[in-house]
Design a protein around this motif. Structure first.
Motif, PDB file in Angstrom:
ATOM      1  N   ASP A 128      26.527  59.340  11.422  1.00  0.00           N
ATOM      2  CA  ASP A 128      26.899  58.066  11.683  1.00  0.00           C
ATOM      3  C   ASP A 128      26.548  57.689  13.372  1.00  0.00           C
ATOM      4  N   LYS A 129      25.976  58.829  13.957  1.00  0.00           N
ATOM      5  CA  LYS A 129      25.330  58.461  15.384  1.00  0.00           C
ATOM      6  C   LYS A 129      23.852  58.468  15.050  1.00  0.00           C
ATOM      7  N   ASP A 130      23.254  58.617  14.078  1.00  0.00           N
ATOM      8  CA  ASP A 130      21.958  58.403  13.752  1.00  0.00           C
ATOM      9  C   ASP A 130      21.179  59.154  14.614  1.00  0.00           C
ATOM     10  N   PRO A 131      21.209  60.545  14.653  1.00  0.00           N
ATOM     11  CA  PRO A 131      20.298  61.344  15.416  1.00  0.00           C
ATOM     12  C   PRO A 131      18.825  61.387  15.121  1.00  0.00           C
ATOM     13  N   GLU A 132      18.635  60.824  13.786  1.00  0.00           N
ATOM     14  CA  GLU A 132      17.323  61.069  13.254  1.00  0.00           C
ATOM     15  C   GLU A 132      16.538  59.715  14.027  1.00  0.00           C
ATOM     16  N   THR A 133      16.857  58.617  14.138  1.00  0.00           N
ATOM     17  CA  THR A 133      16.433  57.765  14.968  1.00  0.00           C
ATOM     18  C   THR A 133      16.025  58.231  16.384  1.00  0.00           C
ATOM     19  N   PHE A 134      17.068  58.946  16.775  1.00  0.00           N
ATOM     20  CA  PHE A 134      16.912  59.382  18.418  1.00  0.00           C
ATOM     21  C   PHE A 134      15.856  60.521  18.477  1.00  0.00           C
ATOM     22  N   THR A 158      25.429  64.947  35.356  1.00  0.00           N
ATOM     23  CA  THR A 158      24.675  64.434  36.524  1.00  0.00           C
ATOM     24  C   THR A 158      23.339  64.887  36.594  1.00  0.00           C
ATOM     25  N   GLN A 159      23.055  65.747  35.679  1.00  0.00           N
ATOM     26  CA  GLN A 159      21.572  65.986  35.837  1.00  0.00           C
ATOM     27  C   GLN A 159      20.778  64.992  35.197  1.00  0.00           C
ATOM     28  N   GLY A 160      21.316  63.981  34.334  1.00  0.00           N
ATOM     29  CA  GLY A 160      20.756  63.204  33.522  1.00  0.00           C
ATOM     30  C   GLY A 160      20.009  61.868  34.214  1.00  0.00           C
ATOM     31  N   ASN A 161      19.348  61.174  33.805  1.00  0.00           N
ATOM     32  CA  ASN A 161      18.843  59.826  34.429  1.00  0.00           C
ATOM     33  C   ASN A 161      19.057  58.917  33.355  1.00  0.00           C
ATOM     34  N   LEU A 162      19.042  59.010  32.013  1.00  0.00           N
ATOM     35  CA  LEU A 162      19.416  58.335  31.040  1.00  0.00           C
ATOM     36  C   LEU A 162      20.048  58.491  29.988  1.00  0.00           C
ATOM     37  N   VAL A 163      21.012  57.674  29.424  1.00  0.00           N
ATOM     38  CA  VAL A 163      21.944  58.229  28.322  1.00  0.00           C
ATOM     39  C   VAL A 163      21.373  57.151  27.101  1.00  0.00           C
ATOM     40  N   VAL A 164      21.178  57.659  25.942  1.00  0.00           N
ATOM     41  CA  VAL A 164      20.610  56.850  24.652  1.00  0.00           C
ATOM     42  C   VAL A 164      21.405  57.102  23.697  1.00  0.00           C
ATOM     43  N   SER A 165      22.043  55.827  23.008  1.00  0.00           N
ATOM     44  CA  SER A 165      22.777  55.788  22.044  1.00  0.00           C
ATOM     45  C   SER A 165      22.070  55.095  20.654  1.00  0.00           C
ATOM     46  N   THR A 166      21.995  55.691  19.617  1.00  0.00           N
ATOM     47  CA  THR A 166      21.401  55.095  18.298  1.00  0.00           C
ATOM     48  C   THR A 166      22.698  54.815  17.480  1.00  0.00           C
ATOM     49  N   ALA A 167      23.818  54.851  17.665  1.00  0.00           N
ATOM     50  CA  ALA A 167      24.957  54.703  16.877  1.00  0.00           C
ATOM     51  C   ALA A 167      24.944  53.796  15.702  1.00  0.00           C
ATOM     52  N   ARG A 168      25.187  54.214  14.536  1.00  0.00           N
ATOM     53  CA  ARG A 168      25.472  53.091  13.637  1.00  0.00           C
ATOM     54  C   ARG A 168      27.060  52.801  13.378  1.00  0.00           C
ATOM     55  N   HIS A 169      27.776  53.525  14.176  1.00  0.00           N
ATOM     56  CA  HIS A 169      29.104  53.263  14.287  1.00  0.00           C
ATOM     57  C   HIS A 169      29.880  53.544  15.392  1.00  0.00           C
ATOM     58  N   GLU A 170      30.224  52.788  16.254  1.00  0.00           N
ATOM     59  CA  GLU A 170      31.060  52.886  17.382  1.00  0.00           C
ATOM     60  C   GLU A 170      32.179  51.805  17.659  1.00  0.00           C
ATOM     61  N   PHE A 171      33.496  52.093  17.784  1.00  0.00           N
ATOM     62  CA  PHE A 171      34.311  51.114  18.222  1.00  0.00           C
ATOM     63  C   PHE A 171      34.799  51.223  19.456  1.00  0.00           C
ATOM     64  N   TYR A 172      34.233  52.223  20.260  1.00  0.00           N
ATOM     65  CA  TYR A 172      34.358  52.146  21.893  1.00  0.00           C
ATOM     66  C   TYR A 172      33.202  52.740  22.325  1.00  0.00           C
ATOM     67  N   GLY A 173      33.232  53.974  22.910  1.00  0.00           N
ATOM     68  CA  GLY A 173      32.253  54.615  23.395  1.00  0.00           C
ATOM     69  C   GLY A 173      32.518  55.504  24.696  1.00  0.00           C
ATOM     70  N   TYR A 174      33.439  56.193  24.771  1.00  0.00           N
ATOM     71  CA  TYR A 174      33.991  57.440  25.586  1.00  0.00           C
ATOM     72  C   TYR A 174      32.597  57.942  26.093  1.00  0.00           C
ATOM     73  N   SER A 175      31.585  58.580  25.368  1.00  0.00           N
ATOM     74  CA  SER A 175      30.551  59.473  25.848  1.00  0.00           C
ATOM     75  C   SER A 175      29.854  58.716  26.659  1.00  0.00           C
ATOM     76  N   VAL A 176      29.194  57.482  26.486  1.00  0.00           N
ATOM     77  CA  VAL A 176      28.520  56.616  27.059  1.00  0.00           C
ATOM     78  C   VAL A 176      29.081  56.349  28.504  1.00  0.00           C
ATOM     79  N   ILE A 177      30.300  56.000  28.593  1.00  0.00           N
ATOM     80  CA  ILE A 177      30.776  55.423  29.668  1.00  0.00           C
ATOM     81  C   ILE A 177      30.758  56.741  30.691  1.00  0.00           C
ATOM     82  N   GLU A 178      31.208  58.025  30.176  1.00  0.00           N
ATOM     83  CA  GLU A 178      31.381  59.098  30.969  1.00  0.00           C
ATOM     84  C   GLU A 178      29.931  59.529  31.615  1.00  0.00           C
ATOM     85  N   ALA A 179      28.839  59.214  30.617  1.00  0.00           N
ATOM     86  CA  ALA A 179      27.419  59.458  31.239  1.00  0.00           C
ATOM     87  C   ALA A 179      26.916  58.522  32.296  1.00  0.00           C
ATOM     88  N   VAL A 180      27.570  57.255  32.074  1.00  0.00           N
ATOM     89  CA  VAL A 180      27.006  56.245  33.039  1.00  0.00           C
ATOM     90  C   VAL A 180      27.971  56.518  34.232  1.00  0.00           C
TER      91      VAL A 180
END
Length: 375
Positions: free
Chosen positions: A215-221, A279-301
């Protein structure tokens, strides 16, 4: 049965303490995280009656009578907080009489009208109907995102139209009854971001920190990264997130095909190591097909990653449009932002301060104080 515990708050206590009984039959993951931090930041006395996070269908079917049997006849609380794994209507009909004299609040981490099902399964709308009657029977309902609320109301409207010759006026009242309350994040312990990060000329580092599920669509990513790699684009890759015994096969393929780009590939159970890696990252990408909130993205940002997210699901309610991409436009947008670097500290805080518990406490207090007594 999980532990029954009481925790005192570490912030200034309200003039009139309230004892709030928490009933959570799925005490794990985001549900557990939410309740632990809620009880730490809000000025109430919380008592927990929990069950482990497993067998969710049985929890939804059976937790209401199970909890009703275990409550004493004496009133131990001035309010009750439930999750949507409890059929509140059934619970109130079976519980001791005092339960119908105190307000019952339900927090919607998800709703069963929009929750994804396996391709082989047909959606069981009885679970959605349980969410619906739970909302009707609760004195207060809160949703973790506008998307969650909108899909719930759409599901209720859809199923109400299919019911023959039984129309409910109460369906129209649910929207005005509901509030949107983000589940807060505790940003203490996050490593400091380099102030110059947004202007870094280093090779871009792309982060994936989502569950390893379809449901996070890793295939597209990963498919997009294959194309960039084949075309000679320079980038590094950090893959985090929880993996399971059964996982999409593309993760093993990606580990092999993108080996020259990989900094880290795998789950990090230690939170401090996970945050340091972000903190070593520059970009966080989501390709999700399902997400009611987004803890992981907020943490990365918060850790300094520039977000690149689908223009749908919960994301438009969390981040400005310049961080979103439309369907089919991921590759173009990714190429466009790869040379922009990550976020500096002021940019990161500007995007994520709204999700900090310190800035959400008053909203939760207003919700719990909105109903004091059920007549």
């Amino acid at each position: 049965m999980g532990p029954i515990s009481t925790s005192r708050k570490n912030i200034i206590k309200a003039e009139n303490d309230r004892n709030i009984l928490v009933l959570e039959p799925y005490y794990g993951g985001s549900h557990k995280r939410f309740l632990k931090e809620l009880s730490r930041y809000l000025p109430y006395n919380f008592s927990f009656l929990t069950l482990p996070a497993r067998k969710w269908k049985w929890r939804m079917r059976f937790s209401a009578p199970w909890y009703a049997e275990r409550l004493s006849q004496d009133k131990p609380a001035e309010a009750i907080l439930c999750s949507t794994f409890i059929d509140v209507a059934t619970f109130r009909s079976l519980a001791p009489s005092w339960v119908n004299r105190v307000p019952v609040f339900t927090y919607f981490h998800e709703n069963q009208f929009a929750y994804p099902v396996q391709v082989k399964d047909e959606r069981d709308f009885h679970f959605g109907l349980t969410n619906f009657t739970t909302a009707l029977a609760s004195d207060g309902i809160a949703f973790n995102s506008a998307y969650n609320l909108q899909t719930f109301l759409s599901g209720v409207d859809w199923i109400a139209k299919k019911v023959p010759d039984m129309k409910l006026d109460s369906v129209k009242e649910l929207g005005s009854k509901a509030v949107i309350l983000f589940p807060g994040l505790d940003f203490t312990g996050f490593p400091e971001i380099r102030q110059e990060k947004g202007h870094s000329a280093e090779e871009p580092v792309i982060v994936w920190n989502h569950r390893w599920e379809h449901d996070k669509d890793p295939e597209t990513f990963f498919g997009t990264l294959y194309e960039l790699s084949d075309q000679g684009f320079a980038f590094k890759l950090i893959v985090l997130g929880q993996s399971f015994q059964r996982q999409p096969s593309i993760f093993n393929e990606a580990r092999r095909r993108l080996a020259e780009h990989i900094i880290h590939f795998g789950y990090l159970p230690e939170r401090s190591e996970y945050l340091k890696m972000l903190t070593q990252g520059n970009l966080v990408v989501s390709t999700a097909r399902h997400e009611f909130y987004g803890y992981s993205v907020i943490e990365a940002v918060r850790a300094g990653c520039r977000p690149l997210l689908p223009d749908r699901l919960s994301y438009p309610g969390l981040f400005p449009c310049q961080y979103l991409y439309k369907k089919g436009d991921l590759k173009r947008k990714l190429i466009e932002v790869m040379d922009q670097g990550g976020l500096d500290r002021s940019e990161s805080c500007g995007l994520t301060d709204q999700f900090a518990w310190e800035n959400l406490v008053t909203g939760y207090q207003a919700w719990f104080d909105s109903v004091r007594l059920r007549l």
